[in-house]
Design an enzyme around this catalytic site. Structure first.
Site, short mmCIF file in Angstrom:
data_model
loop_
_atom_site.label_atom_id
_atom_site.label_comp_id
_atom_site.label_asym_id
_atom_site.label_seq_id
_atom_site.Cartn_x
_atom_site.Cartn_y
_atom_site.Cartn_z
N ASP A 1 0.85 -1.19 0.00
CA ASP A 1 0.00 0.00 0.00
C ASP A 1 0.89 1.24 0.00
O ASP A 1 1.18 1.82 1.04
CB ASP A 1 -0.91 -0.01 1.23
CG ASP A 1 -1.79 -1.24 1.26
OD1 ASP A 1 -2.25 -1.65 0.18
OD2 ASP A 1 -2.01 -1.80 2.35
N LYS B 1 0.59 -8.70 -1.90
CA LYS B 1 -0.73 -8.35 -2.44
C LYS B 1 -0.65 -7.00 -3.14
O LYS B 1 -0.19 -6.03 -2.57
CB LYS B 1 -1.79 -8.28 -1.34
CG LYS B 1 -3.18 -7.93 -1.86
CD LYS B 1 -4.20 -7.85 -0.75
CE LYS B 1 -4.12 -6.55 0.02
NZ LYS B 1 -4.61 -5.38 -0.78
N ASP C 1 -5.31 -8.26 -6.22
CA ASP C 1 -6.55 -8.00 -5.47
C ASP C 1 -7.34 -6.86 -6.12
O ASP C 1 -7.38 -5.74 -5.61
CB ASP C 1 -6.17 -7.66 -4.02
CG ASP C 1 -7.36 -7.34 -3.14
OD1 ASP C 1 -8.46 -7.85 -3.42
OD2 ASP C 1 -7.19 -6.57 -2.18
N LYS D 1 -10.70 -7.30 -7.23
CA LYS D 1 -12.12 -7.44 -6.86
C LYS D 1 -13.06 -7.12 -8.02
O LYS D 1 -13.95 -6.28 -7.93
CB LYS D 1 -12.46 -6.53 -5.67
CG LYS D 1 -11.64 -6.75 -4.41
CD LYS D 1 -12.08 -5.81 -3.30
CE LYS D 1 -11.33 -6.03 -2.01
NZ LYS D 1 -9.91 -5.55 -2.10
N ASP E 1 -18.81 -7.10 -12.32
CA ASP E 1 -19.51 -6.54 -13.48
C ASP E 1 -20.36 -7.65 -14.08
O ASP E 1 -20.49 -8.72 -13.47
CB ASP E 1 -18.49 -6.00 -14.49
CG ASP E 1 -19.00 -4.79 -15.27
OD1 ASP E 1 -20.12 -4.89 -15.83
OD2 ASP E 1 -18.31 -3.76 -15.29
N PRO F 1 -21.26 -10.86 -16.37
CA PRO F 1 -20.38 -12.02 -16.55
C PRO F 1 -19.40 -11.89 -17.70
O PRO F 1 -18.21 -12.22 -17.56
CB PRO F 1 -21.37 -13.17 -16.77
CG PRO F 1 -22.57 -12.76 -15.99
CD PRO F 1 -22.67 -11.28 -16.17
N ASN F 2 -19.85 -11.40 -18.86
CA ASN F 2 -18.97 -11.33 -20.02
C ASN F 2 -17.82 -10.34 -19.79
O ASN F 2 -16.67 -10.60 -20.18
CB ASN F 2 -19.77 -10.91 -21.25
CG ASN F 2 -18.96 -11.02 -22.53
OD1 ASN F 2 -18.48 -12.10 -22.87
ND2 ASN F 2 -18.81 -9.91 -23.24
N THR F 3 -18.12 -9.23 -19.14
CA THR F 3 -17.08 -8.23 -18.88
C THR F 3 -16.05 -8.75 -17.90
O THR F 3 -14.84 -8.55 -18.07
CB THR F 3 -17.71 -6.93 -18.36
OG1 THR F 3 -18.59 -6.40 -19.36
CG2 THR F 3 -16.67 -5.90 -18.01
N THR G 1 -14.03 -6.22 5.19
CA THR G 1 -13.80 -6.19 6.64
C THR G 1 -14.04 -4.80 7.24
O THR G 1 -14.03 -4.65 8.46
CB THR G 1 -12.36 -6.64 6.98
OG1 THR G 1 -11.43 -5.88 6.21
CG2 THR G 1 -12.18 -8.12 6.68
N ARG H 1 -0.31 -3.03 7.15
CA ARG H 1 0.21 -1.93 7.97
C ARG H 1 1.19 -2.37 9.06
O ARG H 1 2.21 -1.71 9.26
CB ARG H 1 -0.97 -1.14 8.56
CG ARG H 1 -1.75 -0.41 7.48
CD ARG H 1 -3.07 0.10 8.00
NE ARG H 1 -3.88 0.66 6.91
CZ ARG H 1 -5.15 0.97 7.01
NH1 ARG H 1 -5.79 0.79 8.15
NH2 ARG H 1 -5.80 1.47 5.98
#
Length: 237
Positions: free
Chosen positions: A14, A36, A63, A65, A68, A70-72, A123, A214
């Protein structure tokens, strides 16, 4: 924990500084199971930034996520596979058909394919948050529903908070991968996370991968911070 990775700790990069991210990656390669790379990093640095980190040889959890139609999502997964991540994810709330299409694309890669994981409930959300979204029941209820959908779609596992690990291990069996953010050390601030647990407790409950950012990247010596966490984990980890 899968034999694919040295240990269960994946550290999130990050940072807005690509040179610092590369330096940190090289420092952590000998001690972490993987790194990640999320939206913040990927939007800032794109494929070239990703490749600089991947060139260190460390397994990467990409990561992004995806969520959209399904096809995209299938097309997005196909485009990202050339980066050869170890783990990829989609939002399980996108539905079974979307997840199935993503899984079909990943399976075209054969034995060397990445894990495809469904994101359940972030989370940063608690019972009050999901009630305002019109979701009935507790966070655990919603996570269990989404994990069941991910398993039905043939995904390898899900991302969940440490507080849902034990019940999902019971629901979904020993082979279903549980990727767990929301990891904090004893006495440490939860920051923007609301459903958290220590690394040791999360593994005892059945987590496969611990996403820890962190507590590592803020440490004066990140590699030593990882080694300290590893020393505190149960022997079976």
């Amino acid at each position: 924990m899968s034999k694919l990775f040295r240990n269960p700790i994946f550290c999130g990069l990050d940072t807005h500084d690509l040179d610092e991210a590369e330096r940190l990656a090289k420092t952590l390669v000998p001690v972490v199971g993987g790194l990640k790379i999320g939206l913040e990093f990927f939007y800032a640095f794109g494929r070239s930034g990703y490749e600089r980190i991947a060139d260190t040889g460390v397994p990467i959890f990409l990561d992004l996520k995806l969520h959209d139609i399904p096809n995209t999502v299938a097309g997005g997964i196909r485009s990202l596979l050339s980066l050869q991540p170890a783990i990829m994810n989609v939002h399980a709330s996108g539905g079974v058909e979307m997840m199935k299409r993503a899984r079909d694309v990943v399976e075209e890669e054969g034995d060397g394919r990445p894990w495809l994981i469904g994101v359940t409930l972030l989370t940063s959300l608690d019972a009050g948050d999901i009630a305002r979204l019109g979701v009935e029941g507790s966070p655990s209820d919603q996570v269990r529903r989404l994990a069941a959908a991910a398993q039905e779609a043939g995904l390898d596992g899900v991302v969940c908070s440490p507080q849902e690990v034990e019940v999902l291990r019971q629901d979904c069996g020993s082979d279903f991968k549980l990727i767990v953010p929301g990891i904090r050390m004893k006495g440490e601030s939860a920051d923007d996370q609301k459903r958290v647990m220590t690394p040791s407790d999360a593994l005892v409950h059945g987590a496969d991968i611990l996403v820890i950012s962190r507590p590592i990247i803020r440490a004066a010596d990140p590699a030593a911070a990882v080694e300290n966490i590893l020393a505190d984990l149960p022997p079976a980890a």
